[in-house]
Design a protein around this motif. Sequence first.
Motif, PDB file in Angstrom:
ATOM      1  N   SER A 177       0.868  -1.241   0.057  1.00  0.00           N
ATOM      2  CA  SER A 177      -0.037  -0.049   0.069  1.00  0.00           C
ATOM      3  C   SER A 177       0.999   1.194  -0.106  1.00  0.00           C
ATOM      4  CB  SER A 177      -1.071  -0.067   1.219  1.00  0.00           C
ATOM      5  OG  SER A 177      -1.849  -0.959   1.145  1.00  0.00           O
ATOM      6  N   LYS A 187      -0.976   3.847  -2.127  1.00  0.00           N
ATOM      7  CA  LYS A 187      -2.109   4.513  -1.780  1.00  0.00           C
ATOM      8  C   LYS A 187      -1.898   6.096  -1.873  1.00  0.00           C
ATOM      9  CE  LYS A 187      -5.462   3.799   1.917  1.00  0.00           C
ATOM     10  NZ  LYS A 187      -5.765   3.011   3.192  1.00  0.00           N
ATOM     11  N   ASP A 224     -12.949   7.246   2.266  1.00  0.00           N
ATOM     12  CA  ASP A 224     -12.766   6.293   3.407  1.00  0.00           C
ATOM     13  C   ASP A 224     -13.117   5.075   3.324  1.00  0.00           C
ATOM     14  OD1 ASP A 224     -15.701   6.541   2.833  1.00  0.00           O
ATOM     15  OD2 ASP A 224     -16.241   7.704   4.514  1.00  0.00           O
ATOM     16  N   ASN A 240      -7.340   0.017   4.513  1.00  0.00           N
ATOM     17  CA  ASN A 240      -6.321   0.418   5.174  1.00  0.00           C
ATOM     18  C   ASN A 240      -5.328  -0.787   5.647  1.00  0.00           C
ATOM     19  OD1 ASN A 240      -4.246   1.944   6.451  1.00  0.00           O
ATOM     20  ND2 ASN A 240      -5.380   2.092   8.451  1.00  0.00           N
ATOM     21  N   THR A 241      -4.693  -1.406   4.635  1.00  0.00           N
ATOM     22  CA  THR A 241      -4.136  -2.557   5.006  1.00  0.00           C
ATOM     23  C   THR A 241      -2.650  -2.567   4.258  1.00  0.00           C
ATOM     24  OG1 THR A 241      -5.113  -3.476   2.792  1.00  0.00           O
ATOM     25  CG2 THR A 241      -6.090  -3.914   4.939  1.00  0.00           C
TER      26      THR A 241
END
Length: 212
Positions: free
Chosen positions: A49, A53, A60, A64-65
């Motif tokens: 990520s 990212k 949202d 979130n990994t």
Amino acid sequence: MKKLPIILILILSGCAGPVPSLYPDDENKRPIPVYIISHGWHVGIAIESEYIKPQLPNHDRLPNTSHLMFGWGDKRYYTDSEAGFWLMIRAAFIPTASVLHVVGIDRPVDRYFPSSTVIRVMVTEPGAEKLAEYISNQFQRVDGEAQVFADGLYPNSIFFEATGRYYFPNTSNKWTARAIRKTGFPITPFYAVTSGNVIRQAKKHGQVIQQR
């Protein structure tokens, strides 16, 4: 007319080699792992990520990994886990709207997809940036905002509205090959209509992490 076969050969063989400025021969200059994942009929692409990212839309619902996997395909067929024969035919022969599947992964990629073939290729930081830019541009935006279409196929995954029209031979596998090519990796998207072809090309210069 005699020039036609030569032109066709150039088209078919184009972009097969590495892009030296992005994909140098020296493996020490390619520190970033990118994973090519075959789920059978469909191939996705995953990366840590931190390398992608920051360039993605700020939304949202983005997982979130540690890793994110991306896949692209027909809006109706790809998102329907029970899609039948006629949706497949429609997707293949009628240009249709598309979606981008974003999957959050917080474990080794091969463990998250134990039934899938996984190939690892190593790319440079500039190559990873090109990949991130390409994928970011695949999000359909309205007033600058990425648009959610549906929940994804896996835990912590989501479908976003995507750019581009899906039709044969502009398949999800060719999309993945184009994404990989952005890193400078030696792959020819022209041939990459099927998942099998993407994997065969990736194996030539990548490492098989898992074979299924």
